[in-house]
Write a protein that holds these residues in place. Structure first.
Motif, PDB file in Angstrom:
ATOM      1  N   ASN A 506      96.558  93.082 155.453  1.00 52.70           N
ATOM      2  CA  ASN A 506      96.142  91.623 155.627  1.00 52.70           C
ATOM      3  C   ASN A 506      96.369  90.671 156.693  1.00 52.70           C
ATOM      4  O   ASN A 506      96.301  89.702 156.979  1.00 52.70           O
ATOM      5  N   VAL A 594      99.164  95.008 147.158  1.00 54.95           N
ATOM      6  CA  VAL A 594      98.344  93.754 147.211  1.00 54.95           C
ATOM      7  C   VAL A 594      97.175  93.671 148.997  1.00 54.95           C
ATOM      8  O   VAL A 594      96.323  93.531 148.730  1.00 54.95           O
ATOM      9  N   SER A 595      98.311  93.356 150.079  1.00 51.90           N
ATOM     10  CA  SER A 595      97.238  93.650 150.985  1.00 51.90           C
ATOM     11  C   SER A 595      96.559  94.605 151.869  1.00 51.90           C
ATOM     12  O   SER A 595      95.591  93.467 152.262  1.00 51.90           O
ATOM     13  N   VAL A 596      96.259  95.689 151.020  1.00 54.41           N
ATOM     14  CA  VAL A 596      95.108  96.742 150.388  1.00 54.41           C
ATOM     15  C   VAL A 596      93.699  95.464 150.319  1.00 54.41           C
ATOM     16  O   VAL A 596      93.296  95.762 150.370  1.00 54.41           O
ATOM     17  N   GLN A 598      94.023  92.436 149.627  1.00 57.17           N
ATOM     18  CA  GLN A 598      93.502  91.666 150.891  1.00 57.17           C
ATOM     19  C   GLN A 598      92.480  91.754 152.213  1.00 57.17           C
ATOM     20  O   GLN A 598      91.557  91.059 152.138  1.00 57.17           O
TER      21      GLN A 598
END
Lengths: 700, 265
Positions: A506, A594-596, A598
């Motif tokens: 992200n 979650v970052s992936v 995003q």
């Protein structure tokens, strides 16, 4: 599953039915075709008829849904002389694969009704030679199918299976009267589709077209949920029976994919029903590689459904794969599909979004290699003393050049191979007297995969930050390191790999480059609007398929796609794999799913409709209890709410995989997701095993 | 190490920095909902069963494994860490989650941690602690968070010192402060075979926690046989001074008898 089903599954895994296969090959009657000047349509239908006639009805002990292949090969008739002549002039032929039939229509009308429609068109269009040839061929394949079905009914009677004979007397000729008959009719029609030269016969929106039969049986008190469950289990097990005969890159790559859920085409209302849930339960319990499950979701999807899906994910089969209606329907509309058609989308073989019934899109022709585009730009740009914008411009040009080469090669395809059997199964083809592949359907678009996007963006971001923004790496040093595969500069490689900005965290610095790569790709595809033969659009995608191996391991002369032969500026050694579809580059450190999500949510999917999932590996320990499963469901909801397009979650344990590689005999039934499909780990070639182990080592 | 870097209310304040050895999203076993766990580096306990050996030292170190190399130990300013966590605040809140601070022993960096929490954008926070901290540090952080996971290992001090480098005095003292702070807490007991899972120890734990207001439940965490997995990667040696192969005794009776909700993870 009960004992009967477990025993059935065991017999299928042990391939007992394969012993019944006949040691014969059905040859097309090419001499007669030449002598009598038989049309291309007629050659196809005659070969199909010959194969049906040579098939032997097989009813295995206790089976309630029947069809088993006994002949391995498929006859492929010679092309007529005029087609051969055109081919010698450099024209290519376009077959049919990776499409979704109108199973609803074929099952609900029955073959006799389909025959009536073909006969009416034949009569009406008697002076249209193409229509006469096509409809005559369609009638011939219908008759061949009906004849084989009749012989199945006879065999059932001969075995004292009057229950089955009664069903086989009725379907697939007539509209089914019960859920059981509908499943049998479908099984028959689907199995016959494999008996022509094709690949990836997808199953479409099974929970939609089967619902009326299930509902009617429930309402009439003819069936219970448990009985329906048992029939579905039997059908699902049967999809694994002859899948060694279906062509694919590796066994399991056969496109037997079901699309569940989603919205109704007519009004966009929620299409989730009792079968959606039941089928996920059946798939969970059957626990085999076929059929693959896909689930369409949107922001209104109930968390309960996602929890059921997460339970299936826990199984480790690599499905369901999730598609986001909120994003994909609009993307298909933007690509030129009518709204009602877009709402009906399914997946082809792996993840490619296609429209059933009315489209013969070819969604997986070539792959843009983003890493190659970036790597060439970096090497040439550094040598030419470009600034970073110059390198990005070169990257864009390389992407355009790749697309141009593919499109130019497609332009040579002008020989449209007739497919009488598929013509029977598609919408409006018999009605209009046109073969499905020769004008019978609405859409004939093409799609290109987009592979190596994270590696490409990471390589460009590393150059931007280390060479340009922070000036900590000299151009010459980077060039030398790339040319020598970092032989004398491991610290530089580690810097590129461990300290550069990476897709999946992200981080706008590198995600902006990722967005740009896909926008360039979309621009390149849009530049071809009028010069792509009968297609109206070239559809850009985000998938990688087998390219994650071949684009870095194959020799250039074997591939039309540009191959990355050396090391790359993302810190990747020569020959190392690239990521699968949308995934962080192998070996980079990321904080988690979650970052992936995003990072990949930033791609402008409104212009990228072809498909290709965000691919993530979750350790099996994640799924310890009900609470954790609910969290996986919330993660899937997050994927939807962030506006991502497609998601595949794989669950496994890396120690199990390593042990399976060392001791395959102990792990015969270990199932893994490979790219857009699942297969038995021990049956895969080593590079694919290694790619999967590498992915799971980085499991989140 | 305080660095004067930012202006607040018109005056220059020193900003705390801290050292973090990992940030893990979707840490499904570290508290409610979808949450991110921040692992703060450095721990004085040195439990012989420690599963995060890279959390023991306060200095950065390289982890080497077949999956590649990574540096465990990155320095963050409180703002940088809070910004990173806040960039997912909508997602974490929407999914009933938040942020867990674990370690290592996070209270070794209490001032930094307090500053990070103050900067968070309305996020649920959970402190996962051994309880080993000065009363001041403990109160500073414990009063700010929404939930505490308080690890209890062995009540008997002499037995404890055989496996852990510090004694219980501060730990039990801080545990007993919890009711007055008003922060709800869960007591978590790692079940180490033959060490923490004896009936006597479990009874002693139950007896100790029974009177404490704010106790939500006791979690018994069965021993993870992969505990030693990361030592080689961290360049360290795993030396279990207990029998790893023994079945753990997940005996819930001492808790149930005293009316304490208990859960075996």
């Amino acid at each position: 599953m009960n004992e009967r089903l477990e025993a059935m599954k065991k017999r299928v895994r042990e391939r007992e039915h394969a012993k019944l296969r006949q040691d014969i090959e059905v040859q097309p009657d090419n001499d007669r075709y030449e002598r009598e000047g038989v049309s291309w349509h007629g050659r196809m239908s005659d070969s199909f008829r010959a194969l049906c006639e040579a098939e032997k009805p097989i009813i295995l002990d206790g089976e309630r849904i029947v069809f088993t292949r006994t002949i391995k090969g498929i006859p492929t008739p010679a092309e007529p002389p005029e087609v051969r002549a055109a081919r010698e002039k450099g024209n290519g032929s376009v077959g049919v694969a990776n499409i979704s039939a109108n199973w609803d229509l074929a099952v609900s009308q029955g073959l006799l009704k389909r025959r009536e429609i073909a006969a009416a068109s034949l009569e009406r269009m008697a002076d249209d030679e193409e229509a006469v040839q096509s409809m005559t061929a369609c009638i011939e394949v219908i008759d061949a199918a009906l004849d084989l079905a009749a012989r199945y009914a006879d065999e059932a009677r001969a075995q004292g299976r009057d229950d089955l004979a009664e069903i086989l007397d009725h379907v697939p000729a007539h509209p089914p009267r019960t859920f059981h008959e509908a499943l049998q009719s479908f099984k028959f029609l689907h199995s016959l589709t494999w008996m022509q030269p094709t690949a990836h016969v997808t199953l479409g929106r099974f929970d939609q077209y089967m619902l009326p039969y299930y509902q009617a049986d429930l309402d009439a008190g003819r069936i219970t949920e448990d009985e329906a469950y048992e029939l579905l289990c039997e059908l699902f097990i049967s999809f694994n029976k002859d899948n060694d005969l279906y062509p694919g890159v590796q066994q399991g790559d056969n496109g037997q994919s079901i699309m569940l859920g989603g919205v109704k085409p007519e009004d966009g209302s929620c299409a989730v029903n009792a079968l959606t849930y039941l089928i996920m339960r059946v798939s969970h319990d059957v626990n085999m590689i076929d059929p693959k499950i896909n689930l369409r979701v949107d922001t209104n999807t109930e968390l309960d459904l996602l929890i059921e899906a997460a339970k299936l994910t826990r199984r480790g089969l690599g499905f369901p794969q999730y598609a986001n209606d909120d994003v994909e329907i609009q993307s298909l509309v933007n690509a030129g599909y009518d709204l009602e058609d877009a709402r009906d989308y399914v997946v082809a073989a792996c993840w490619e979004f296609i429209i059933p019934s009315v489209a013969l899109d070819v969604p997986n022709i070539n792959a843009v290699n983003f890493l190659a585009a970036a790597d060439t730009a970096i090497r040439e740009g550094l040598a030419a003393q470009d600034d970073f914008d110059g390198i990005m411009d070169r990257t864009r040009q390389n992407i355009f050049d790749q697309v141009d080469v593919y499109v130019a090669s497609w332009r040579r395809w002008s020989l449209y191979h007739p497919y009488p059997w598929y013509t029977v199964l598609m919408s409006n083809c018999l009605e209009t007297g046109r073969d499905a592949n020769r004008g019978g359907v609405k859409y004939y678009n093409c799609g290109i995969h987009g592979s190596g996007s994270a590696n490409g963006a990471d390589a460009l971001a590393a150059v931007k930050t280390f060479v340009f923004d922070n000036s900590v790496i000299e151009r010459g040093d980077l060039m030398t390191a790339l040319v020598t595969n970092f032989e004398n500069d491991e610290p530089l490689r580690k810097k590129l790999l461990n300290e550069g900005p990476k897709v999946g965290n992200n981080d706008d610095y590198v995600d902006d480059i990722l967005i740009k790569l896909f926008n360039d790709f979309a621009d390149a595809c849009e530049s071809h609007k009028t010069d792509i033969g009968r297609s109206t659009v070239v559809r850009p995608g985000t998938g990688s398929a087998m390219y994650y191996v071949s684009l870095v391991r194959c020799k250039q002369e074997e591939m039309m796609e540009p191959v990355v032969e050396g090391a790359s500026a993302d810190g990747r050694h020569k020959g190392d794999f690239i990521g699968s579809s949308l995934a962080p580059s192998p070996g980079v450190q990321i904080r988690g799913p979650v970052s992936v999500l995003q990072s990949f949510s930033k791609i402008d999917y409104s212009r990228i409709c072809n498909g290709g999932p965000i691919t993530m590996e979750l350790a099996d320990t994640v799924f310890r209890d009900e609470d954790a499963i609910r969290k996986v469901a919330m993660l899937i909801r997050t994927f939807v709410e962030l506006g991502c397009q497609q998601l595949q979650i794989n669950t496994l344990n890396v120690e199990t995989l390593q042990d399976a590689k060392a001791h395959p005999e102990l792990h015969k039934n270990l199932i893994v997701r490979v790219w857009g499909w699942s297969g038995y780990f021990c049956e895969l070639d080593e590079p694919y095993q290694d790619h999967i182990i590498g992915r799971h080592m980085l499991a989140m | 190490m305080p660095v004067p870097t930012f202006l607040e209310y018109g005056r220059i304040l020193p900003m705390q920095t801290g050292i973090v050895f990992d940030i893990k999203e979707f840490a499904v076993h570290d508290g409610p909902g979808i949450r991110t766990t921040v692992f703060l580096k450095g721990c004085p306990l040195r439990c012989t069963w420690c599963q995060n050996p890279e959390g023991i030292s306060s200095e950065p170190q390289t982890m080497t494994s077949p999956a590649g190399e990574r540096i465990a130990g990155q320095r963050y300013t409180s703002r940088k860490l809070a910004d990173l966590l806040n960039s997912q605040a909508d997602i974490l809140r929407r999914n009933e989650g938040g942020v867990t601070f674990s370690g290592g022993e996070p209270l070794m960096q209490a001032a930094f941690l307090a500053e990070v929490i103050d900067r968070l954008d309305n996020l649920h926070t959970l402190l996962d602690t051994s309880g080993y901290a000065t009363e001041q540090d403990f109160k500073l952080v414990a009063a700010k968070v929404d939930l505490i996971y308080f690890d209890l290992k062995i009540i008997d001090n002499n037995a404890l010192l055989h496996y852990v480098a510090v004694d219980n005095t501060m730990i039990i003292h801080n545990l007993r402060l919890l009711p007055s702070l008003g922060t709800p807490f869960v007591v978590r007991v790692p079940l180490i075979p033959g060490v923490t899972d004896t009936d006597e120890n479990l009874a002693a734990i139950a007896e100790t926690v029974k009177p404490l207001a704010g106790l939500k439940r006791v979690d018994l965490l069965p021993y993870n046989k992969a505990a030693g997995g990361k030592y080689a990667a961290a360049g360290m040696t795993f030396a279990a001074n207990y029998d790893e192969s023994r079945e753990v005794n997940a005996n819930v009776t001492p808790f149930e008898q005293r009316g304490i909700p208990v859960h075996v993870a």
